[in-house]
Scaffold this active site. Structure first.
Site, PDB file in Angstrom:
ATOM      1  N   THR A   1       0.819  -1.220   0.000  1.00 58.75           N
ATOM      2  CA  THR A   1       0.000   0.000   0.000  1.00 58.75           C
ATOM      3  C   THR A   1       0.848   1.264   0.000  1.00 58.75           C
ATOM      4  O   THR A   1       1.981   1.257   0.503  1.00 58.75           O
ATOM      5  CB  THR A   1      -0.894   0.000   1.266  1.00 58.75           C
ATOM      6  OG1 THR A   1      -1.523   1.270   1.404  1.00 58.75           O
ATOM      7  CG2 THR A   1      -0.068  -0.244   2.539  1.00 58.75           C
ATOM      8  N   ASP A   2       0.277   2.338  -0.511  1.00 57.55           N
ATOM      9  CA  ASP A   2       0.992   3.622  -0.455  1.00 57.55           C
ATOM     10  C   ASP A   2       1.039   4.183   0.978  1.00 57.55           C
ATOM     11  O   ASP A   2       1.792   5.107   1.266  1.00 57.55           O
ATOM     12  CB  ASP A   2       0.358   4.654  -1.405  1.00 57.55           C
ATOM     13  CG  ASP A   2      -1.095   4.979  -1.088  1.00 57.55           C
ATOM     14  OD1 ASP A   2      -1.677   4.378  -0.159  1.00 57.55           O
ATOM     15  OD2 ASP A   2      -1.667   5.849  -1.784  1.00 57.55           O
ATOM     16  N   GLU A   3       0.245   3.604   1.886  1.00 59.11           N
ATOM     17  CA  GLU A   3       0.203   4.139   3.257  1.00 59.11           C
ATOM     18  C   GLU A   3       1.511   3.929   4.009  1.00 59.11           C
ATOM     19  O   GLU A   3       1.740   4.564   5.038  1.00 59.11           O
ATOM     20  CB  GLU A   3      -0.962   3.523   4.038  1.00 59.11           C
ATOM     21  CG  GLU A   3      -2.299   3.846   3.417  1.00 59.11           C
ATOM     22  CD  GLU A   3      -3.478   3.683   4.358  1.00 59.11           C
ATOM     23  OE1 GLU A   3      -3.278   3.556   5.562  1.00 59.11           O
ATOM     24  OE2 GLU A   3      -4.607   3.698   3.848  1.00 59.11           O
TER      25      GLU A   3
ATOM     26  N   TYR B   1      -2.183  -0.307  10.925  1.00 59.95           N
ATOM     27  CA  TYR B   1      -2.287  -1.005   9.633  1.00 59.95           C
ATOM     28  C   TYR B   1      -1.057  -0.738   8.766  1.00 59.95           C
ATOM     29  O   TYR B   1      -0.396  -1.677   8.288  1.00 59.95           O
ATOM     30  CB  TYR B   1      -3.560  -0.549   8.888  1.00 59.95           C
ATOM     31  CG  TYR B   1      -3.502  -0.864   7.405  1.00 59.95           C
ATOM     32  CD1 TYR B   1      -3.520  -2.177   6.962  1.00 59.95           C
ATOM     33  CD2 TYR B   1      -3.386   0.162   6.457  1.00 59.95           C
ATOM     34  CE1 TYR B   1      -3.436  -2.472   5.599  1.00 59.95           C
ATOM     35  CE2 TYR B   1      -3.305  -0.122   5.107  1.00 59.95           C
ATOM     36  CZ  TYR B   1      -3.323  -1.444   4.685  1.00 59.95           C
ATOM     37  OH  TYR B   1      -3.217  -1.730   3.346  1.00 59.95           O
TER      38      TYR B   1
ATOM     39  N   LYS C   1       2.006  -3.221   7.357  1.00 58.91           N
ATOM     40  CA  LYS C   1       2.342  -3.423   5.936  1.00 58.91           C
ATOM     41  C   LYS C   1       3.791  -3.014   5.661  1.00 58.91           C
ATOM     42  O   LYS C   1       4.497  -3.665   4.888  1.00 58.91           O
ATOM     43  CB  LYS C   1       1.381  -2.641   5.023  1.00 58.91           C
ATOM     44  CG  LYS C   1      -0.033  -3.157   4.983  1.00 58.91           C
ATOM     45  CD  LYS C   1      -0.164  -4.566   4.437  1.00 58.91           C
ATOM     46  CE  LYS C   1       0.015  -4.653   2.936  1.00 58.91           C
ATOM     47  NZ  LYS C   1      -0.241  -6.029   2.429  1.00 58.91           N
TER      48      LYS C   1
HETATM   49  C1  DAU Z   1     -14.716   4.601   6.306  1.00 58.34           C
HETATM   50  C2  DAU Z   1     -14.609   6.099   6.293  1.00 58.34           C
HETATM   51  C3  DAU Z   1     -13.508   6.747   5.782  1.00 58.34           C
HETATM   52  N1  DAU Z   1     -13.425   8.106   5.803  1.00 58.34           N
HETATM   53  C4  DAU Z   1     -12.206   8.729   5.229  1.00 58.34           C
HETATM   54  C5  DAU Z   1     -10.898   8.214   5.791  1.00 58.34           C
HETATM   55  C6  DAU Z   1      -9.952   8.348   4.603  1.00 58.34           C
HETATM   56  O1  DAU Z   1      -9.404   9.672   4.564  1.00 58.34           O
HETATM   57  C7  DAU Z   1     -10.836   8.130   3.390  1.00 58.34           C
HETATM   58  C8  DAU Z   1     -10.797   6.714   2.862  1.00 58.34           C
HETATM   59  O2  DAU Z   1     -10.986   5.834   3.954  1.00 58.34           O
HETATM   60  P1  DAU Z   1     -10.932   4.265   3.799  1.00 58.34           P
HETATM   61  O3  DAU Z   1     -11.939   3.870   2.755  1.00 58.34           O
HETATM   62  O4  DAU Z   1     -11.078   3.685   5.145  1.00 58.34           O
HETATM   63  O5  DAU Z   1      -9.493   3.999   3.161  1.00 58.34           O
HETATM   64  P2  DAU Z   1      -8.013   4.414   3.674  1.00 58.34           P
HETATM   65  O6  DAU Z   1      -7.972   4.596   5.139  1.00 58.34           O
HETATM   66  O7  DAU Z   1      -7.560   5.559   2.829  1.00 58.34           O
HETATM   67  O8  DAU Z   1      -7.229   3.089   3.296  1.00 58.34           O
HETATM   68  C9  DAU Z   1      -7.503   2.369   2.071  1.00 58.34           C
HETATM   69  O9  DAU Z   1      -6.552   2.670   1.083  1.00 58.34           O
HETATM   70  C10 DAU Z   1      -5.225   2.174   1.310  1.00 58.34           C
HETATM   71  C11 DAU Z   1      -4.370   2.629   0.160  1.00 58.34           C
HETATM   72  O10 DAU Z   1      -4.143   4.007   0.279  1.00 58.34           O
HETATM   73  C12 DAU Z   1      -5.248   0.664   1.501  1.00 58.34           C
HETATM   74  O11 DAU Z   1      -3.960   0.199   1.785  1.00 58.34           O
HETATM   75  C13 DAU Z   1      -6.195   0.312   2.657  1.00 58.34           C
HETATM   76  O12 DAU Z   1      -6.255  -1.085   2.820  1.00 58.34           O
HETATM   77  C14 DAU Z   1      -7.569   0.861   2.355  1.00 58.34           C
HETATM   78  O13 DAU Z   1      -8.421   0.602   3.448  1.00 58.34           O
HETATM   79  O14 DAU Z   1     -12.165   8.415   3.844  1.00 58.34           O
HETATM   80  C15 DAU Z   1     -14.456   8.882   6.293  1.00 58.34           C
HETATM   81  O15 DAU Z   1     -14.386  10.137   6.275  1.00 58.34           O
HETATM   82  N2  DAU Z   1     -15.566   8.255   6.794  1.00 58.34           N
HETATM   83  C16 DAU Z   1     -15.688   6.886   6.831  1.00 58.34           C
HETATM   84  O16 DAU Z   1     -16.722   6.367   7.326  1.00 58.34           O
END
Ligand code: DAU
Length: 347
Positions: free
Chosen positions: A130-132, A155, A159
């Site tokens: 992942t880029d994270e 997380y 990774k």
């Molecule tokens: C679930 C959720 C997320 N968010 C925000 C948090 C993040 O800034 C953005 C995207 O959240 P997430 O969909 O959880 O994805 P994020 O934390 O960026 O991580 C994803 O992207 C990564 C790659 O960048 C992957 O390695 C991870 O496995 C994947 O889960 O939206 C909200 O504002 N509200 C929410 O309910």
């Protein structure tokens, strides 16, 4: 060629398995998955009867089972996608991320090393990451393959650790490897805990859309099939011991993306404009929330000729259509596991 694909019943994994099974009838594809809450064999119904496909239910944290499996099947290559992937879950349960992402990866590396005992001709261990791992960017700049690792969440720390172990096995034991680090994926079959499918599901159910903090966080979004195509290229043509960054050249601030999603959902559902936006609720921020991820994908573009083939508008449309016509899938995956982590932990 026998290829072990781990995490093949998951979101990205299932798209990779499908691509390999269909495109390479001469390869034997073994999909290994523990079928945790995010893994679902429904994702592969269309290819499960193909003669070059087999499913194995094993957890990569089971050292003995993994070692026996490698002795039995003698996999030539591994494409390793199995992982705990949700940042919010890692905040409440970091240990399970270390177990699966770090120990699980080590179990695979050890089994692969023991099987081939230094005779690695024609073999490869491909670690999907992942880029994270690079941490966070300010308002400008891009992650390149030489950006230092600086993970901020449990997380991303897990990774980063597994990436380091893969490289260490390359240096120490001569194990042939390649790693790719990708940005945020979206598309059909993604578990509705991640931003896009969670919000689609909530809009369908007319429940709040919990935007963390002020919503001014930026992510780079890539359609999952384009990621699978990139993985195919890196697996076949990527140079040994190299890293490839994969991204969509498609940055969105969360709040803008959510508004776009609301607009498209309203159009699809026949709602008056602005209906879904009323569901947006600004909530307490995710602890340690990285401000911005953005990928410089010029290396994979120049070396392997890859670039995204689906625009964000097209990809979002395909994704929305898929979730709207797969209500049963959504219902079945959300009936067991709790998908809305905001409500559970930050409220
Ligand atoms: C679930 C959720 C997320 N968010 C925000 C948090 C993040 O800034 C953005 C995207 O959240 P997430 O969909 O959880 O994805 P994020 O934390 O960026 O991580 C994803 O992207 C990564 C790659 O960048 C992957 O390695 C991870 O496995 C994947 O889960 O939206 C909200 O504002 N509200 C929410 O309910």
């Amino acid at each position: 060629m026998k290829i072990l694909i781990t995490g093949g019943a998951g979101f990205i994994g299932s798209h990779v398995v499908r691509l390999f099974v269909k495109k390479y009838p001469d390869y034997q594809i073994y999909n290994l998955d523990a079928l945790t809450y995010a893994g679902n064999l429904e994702n592969l119904k269309d290819i499960e009867k193909e003669p070059n496909y087999a499913f194995i239910k094993v957890d990569i944290t089971d050292e003995h089972a993994i070692s026996e499996l490698f002795k039995t099947y003698k996999f030539d290559n591994v494409i390793h996608l199995a992982a705990e992937s949700h940042v919010d879950r890692s905040i409440t349960d970091p240990l399970s991320f270390v177990k699966t992402n770090v120990i699980g990866t080590l179990n695979l590396l050890n089994a692969f090393k023991e099987l081939w005992k230094g005779d690695f001709e024609g073999k490869r261990f491909y670690h999907i990451s992942t880029d994270e791992v690079y941490g966070t960017l300010g308002e400008t700049g891009l992650f390149t393959e030489t950006t230092s690792y600086d993970p901020n969440s449990p997380y991303s720390a897990s990774k980063a650790s597994s990436d380091h172990f893969v490289r260490a096995y390359g240096e120490t034991y001569g194990l042939p490897f390649v790693i790719s680090n990708c940005s945020n994926n979206y598309g059909q079959n993604q578990f509705p805990e991640k931003l896009i499918p969670l919000f689609i599901n909530n809009i369908i159910n007319k429940t709040p859309l919990p935007v963390y903090g002020d919503g001014n966080y930026t992510r780079d979004w890539l359609y999952v099939v384009d990621h699978a195509i990139a993985i195919d290229l890196v697996f076949h043509k990527g140079k040994n011991a190299e890293t490839y960054n994969i991204g969509g050249f498609n940055e969105w601030k969360n709040i803008d993306l959510v508004k776009e999603l609301c607009k498209q959902m309203d159009a699809k559902l026949g709602n008056p404009e602005g209906t879904s936006e009323q569901l947006i609720t600004f909530v307490k921020d995710r602890p340690g929330h990285d401000l911005r991820y953005a990928i410089d994908a010029s290396k994979i573009n120049k070396e392997l000729g890859w670039s995204p083939s689906v625009t964000f508008q097209e990809g979002l449309k395909i994704t929305i259509d898929w979730y709207l016509s797969n209500a049963n899938w959504l219902k079945s995956v959300t009936s067991g596991a709790y998908q809305n982590y905001y409500e559970k932990q930050y409220s």
